[in-house]
Write a protein that holds these residues in place. Structure first.
Motif, PDB file in Angstrom:
ATOM      1  N   GLN A   1       0.836  -1.210   0.000  1.00  0.00           N
ATOM      2  CA  GLN A   1       0.000   0.000   0.000  1.00  0.00           C
ATOM      3  C   GLN A   1       0.869   1.258   0.000  1.00  0.00           C
ATOM      4  OE1 GLN A   1      -2.542  -0.477   3.405  1.00  0.00           O
ATOM      5  NE2 GLN A   1      -4.057  -1.709   2.281  1.00  0.00           N
ATOM      6  N   GLU A   2       1.930   1.243   0.792  1.00  0.00           N
ATOM      7  CA  GLU A   2       2.835   2.389   0.828  1.00  0.00           C
ATOM      8  C   GLU A   2       3.502   2.598  -0.528  1.00  0.00           C
ATOM      9  OE1 GLU A   2       5.660   2.197   4.033  1.00  0.00           O
ATOM     10  OE2 GLU A   2       4.101   1.654   5.474  1.00  0.00           O
ATOM     11  N   LEU A   3       3.932   1.517  -1.144  1.00  0.00           N
ATOM     12  CA  LEU A   3       4.550   1.625  -2.470  1.00  0.00           C
ATOM     13  C   LEU A   3       3.558   2.165  -3.497  1.00  0.00           C
ATOM     14  CD1 LEU A   3       6.671  -1.656  -2.640  1.00  0.00           C
ATOM     15  CD2 LEU A   3       7.513   0.686  -2.451  1.00  0.00           C
ATOM     16  N   GLU A   4       2.313   1.688  -3.424  1.00  0.00           N
ATOM     17  CA  GLU A   4       1.268   2.162  -4.346  1.00  0.00           C
ATOM     18  C   GLU A   4       0.998   3.651  -4.131  1.00  0.00           C
ATOM     19  OE1 GLU A   4      -1.501   1.912  -7.399  1.00  0.00           O
ATOM     20  OE2 GLU A   4       0.027   0.473  -6.785  1.00  0.00           O
ATOM     21  N   LYS A   5       0.967   4.046  -2.871  1.00  0.00           N
ATOM     22  CA  LYS A   5       0.741   5.459  -2.540  1.00  0.00           C
ATOM     23  C   LYS A   5       1.874   6.327  -3.085  1.00  0.00           C
ATOM     24  CE  LYS A   5       0.020   8.490   1.419  1.00  0.00           C
ATOM     25  NZ  LYS A   5       0.011   8.595   2.875  1.00  0.00           N
ATOM     26  N   GLN A   6       3.113   5.887  -2.913  1.00  0.00           N
ATOM     27  CA  GLN A   6       4.258   6.620  -3.439  1.00  0.00           C
ATOM     28  C   GLN A   6       4.203   6.708  -4.960  1.00  0.00           C
ATOM     29  OE1 GLN A   6       7.654   4.557  -1.890  1.00  0.00           O
ATOM     30  NE2 GLN A   6       7.483   5.479   0.149  1.00  0.00           N
ATOM     31  N   ARG A   7       3.797   5.611  -5.595  1.00  0.00           N
ATOM     32  CA  ARG A   7       3.703   5.606  -7.055  1.00  0.00           C
ATOM     33  C   ARG A   7       2.658   6.607  -7.538  1.00  0.00           C
ATOM     34  NH1 ARG A   7       0.736   3.452 -10.931  1.00  0.00           N
ATOM     35  NH2 ARG A   7      -0.635   2.320  -9.514  1.00  0.00           N
TER      36      ARG A   7
ATOM     37  N   GLU B   1       1.606   9.289  -5.927  1.00  0.00           N
ATOM     38  CA  GLU B   1       2.108  10.644  -5.684  1.00  0.00           C
ATOM     39  C   GLU B   1       3.094  11.058  -6.766  1.00  0.00           C
ATOM     40  OE1 GLU B   1       3.713  10.507  -1.748  1.00  0.00           O
ATOM     41  OE2 GLU B   1       1.740  10.606  -0.794  1.00  0.00           O
ATOM     42  N   LYS B   2       3.929  10.136  -7.180  1.00  0.00           N
ATOM     43  CA  LYS B   2       4.894  10.433  -8.234  1.00  0.00           C
ATOM     44  C   LYS B   2       4.170  10.724  -9.552  1.00  0.00           C
ATOM     45  CE  LYS B   2       8.998   8.608 -10.559  1.00  0.00           C
ATOM     46  NZ  LYS B   2       8.657   9.191 -11.815  1.00  0.00           N
ATOM     47  N   GLN B   3       3.142   9.946  -9.861  1.00  0.00           N
ATOM     48  CA  GLN B   3       2.364  10.193 -11.075  1.00  0.00           C
ATOM     49  C   GLN B   3       1.730  11.582 -11.037  1.00  0.00           C
ATOM     50  OE1 GLN B   3      -0.511   7.027 -11.389  1.00  0.00           O
ATOM     51  NE2 GLN B   3       0.825   5.753 -12.678  1.00  0.00           N
ATOM     52  N   GLN B   4       1.208  11.977  -9.876  1.00  0.00           N
ATOM     53  CA  GLN B   4       0.577  13.287  -9.742  1.00  0.00           C
ATOM     54  C   GLN B   4       1.614  14.398  -9.951  1.00  0.00           C
ATOM     55  OE1 GLN B   4      -2.573  13.916  -9.522  1.00  0.00           O
ATOM     56  NE2 GLN B   4      -2.349  16.115  -9.323  1.00  0.00           N
ATOM     57  N   ARG B   5       2.791  14.240  -9.363  1.00  0.00           N
ATOM     58  CA  ARG B   5       3.849  15.246  -9.544  1.00  0.00           C
ATOM     59  C   ARG B   5       4.247  15.333 -11.016  1.00  0.00           C
ATOM     60  NH1 ARG B   5       6.199  12.870  -4.896  1.00  0.00           N
ATOM     61  NH2 ARG B   5       7.652  11.758  -6.262  1.00  0.00           N
ATOM     62  N   ASP B   6       4.349  14.186 -11.673  1.00  0.00           N
ATOM     63  CA  ASP B   6       4.708  14.165 -13.089  1.00  0.00           C
ATOM     64  C   ASP B   6       3.647  14.871 -13.937  1.00  0.00           C
ATOM     65  OD1 ASP B   6       7.005  12.815 -12.474  1.00  0.00           O
ATOM     66  OD2 ASP B   6       6.273  10.848 -13.125  1.00  0.00           O
ATOM     67  N   ARG B   7       2.372  14.626 -13.613  1.00  0.00           N
ATOM     68  CA  ARG B   7       1.285  15.310 -14.342  1.00  0.00           C
ATOM     69  C   ARG B   7       1.391  16.815 -14.178  1.00  0.00           C
ATOM     70  NH1 ARG B   7      -2.552  11.787 -11.821  1.00  0.00           N
ATOM     71  NH2 ARG B   7      -2.610   9.877 -13.013  1.00  0.00           N
ATOM     72  N   GLU B   8       1.618  17.252 -12.939  1.00  0.00           N
ATOM     73  CA  GLU B   8       1.723  18.692 -12.688  1.00  0.00           C
ATOM     74  C   GLU B   8       2.908  19.292 -13.431  1.00  0.00           C
ATOM     75  OE1 GLU B   8       1.889  19.034  -8.443  1.00  0.00           O
ATOM     76  OE2 GLU B   8      -0.209  18.460  -8.195  1.00  0.00           O
ATOM     77  N   LEU B   9       4.028  18.596 -13.453  1.00  0.00           N
ATOM     78  CA  LEU B   9       5.196  19.075 -14.195  1.00  0.00           C
ATOM     79  C   LEU B   9       4.899  19.162 -15.686  1.00  0.00           C
ATOM     80  CD1 LEU B   9       8.365  17.386 -12.648  1.00  0.00           C
ATOM     81  CD2 LEU B   9       8.011  19.794 -13.076  1.00  0.00           C
TER      82      LEU B   9
END
Length: 185
Positions: free
Chosen positions: A53-59, A61-69
């Motif tokens: 679950q933690e790994l999925e959450k981190q993934r 969050e990373k996708q969201q940051r990438d979208r914003e970038l």
């Protein structure tokens, strides 16, 4: 070669007595934790699920940051494209006038009064609002008003548009006294 791995490593000399005891205590602590977890209803599987679950959450969050970038980069690209279009429009549509023009036209730019020397015909067009002033790299250009409107919709800071004179109020006591167009200040 009978005996445990610990005994074999001690005999060879790869591990000393202190490190062997430390490894034993860590092993005991892990087994106690596992035993305690089983008693309280949790299992090793639950810990693995939590890690997943933690790994999925981190993934995510990373996708969201990438979208914003990506959105930010796209916005920057669009802004550069719009600026390039406006620059091209100004350079292509600029009006030329002789360098020895003697009629000065004063206008406000950046809270300062600036002067352009133009012909009488261009001065009349500026006053009527048929021609506008465009600013590009702190240099002033005269462009037709219809192109100034297009540029102003995209980048309003590039255009200084002169609004044609409006009808004076009926209550204005100085309505009969028109200010001449060629008044120099």
């Amino acid at each position: 070669m009978a005996g445990s791995l610990k005994d074999q490593l001690l005999n060879i000399g790869l591990v000393d007595q202190k490190k062997a005891k430390q490894a034993d205590t860590e092993k005991r602590k892990k087994s106690k934790k596992a035993k305690k977890a089983r008693k309280s209803g949790q299992s090793v599987v639950d810990e693995q699920a939590q890690k997943q679950q933690e790994l999925e959450k981190q993934r995510l969050e990373k996708q969201q940051r990438d979208r914003e970038l990506n959105l930010q980069r796209e916005e920057e690209r669009r802004n550069k494209e719009i600026e390039a279009q406006c620059r091209q429009m100004i350079t292509q549509q600029q009006l030329t006038w002789p360098n020895d023009a003697e009629v000065s036209y004063n206008f406000a730019y950046d809270k300062k009064v600036k002067t352009l020397y133009v012909t009488e015909e261009l001065q009349g067009q500026l006053i009527r609002g048929q021609v506008s002033i465009a600013v590009l790299d702190e240099k002033f250009y005269l462009i037709p008003d219809k192109f100034a409107e297009k540029i102003e919709q995209r980048l309003p800071e590039y255009v200084i548009r002169i609004q044609p004179e409006e009808e004076p109020d009926e209550d204005d006591p100085y309505a009969d006294y028109k200010i001449p167009d060629d008044l120099m200040w």
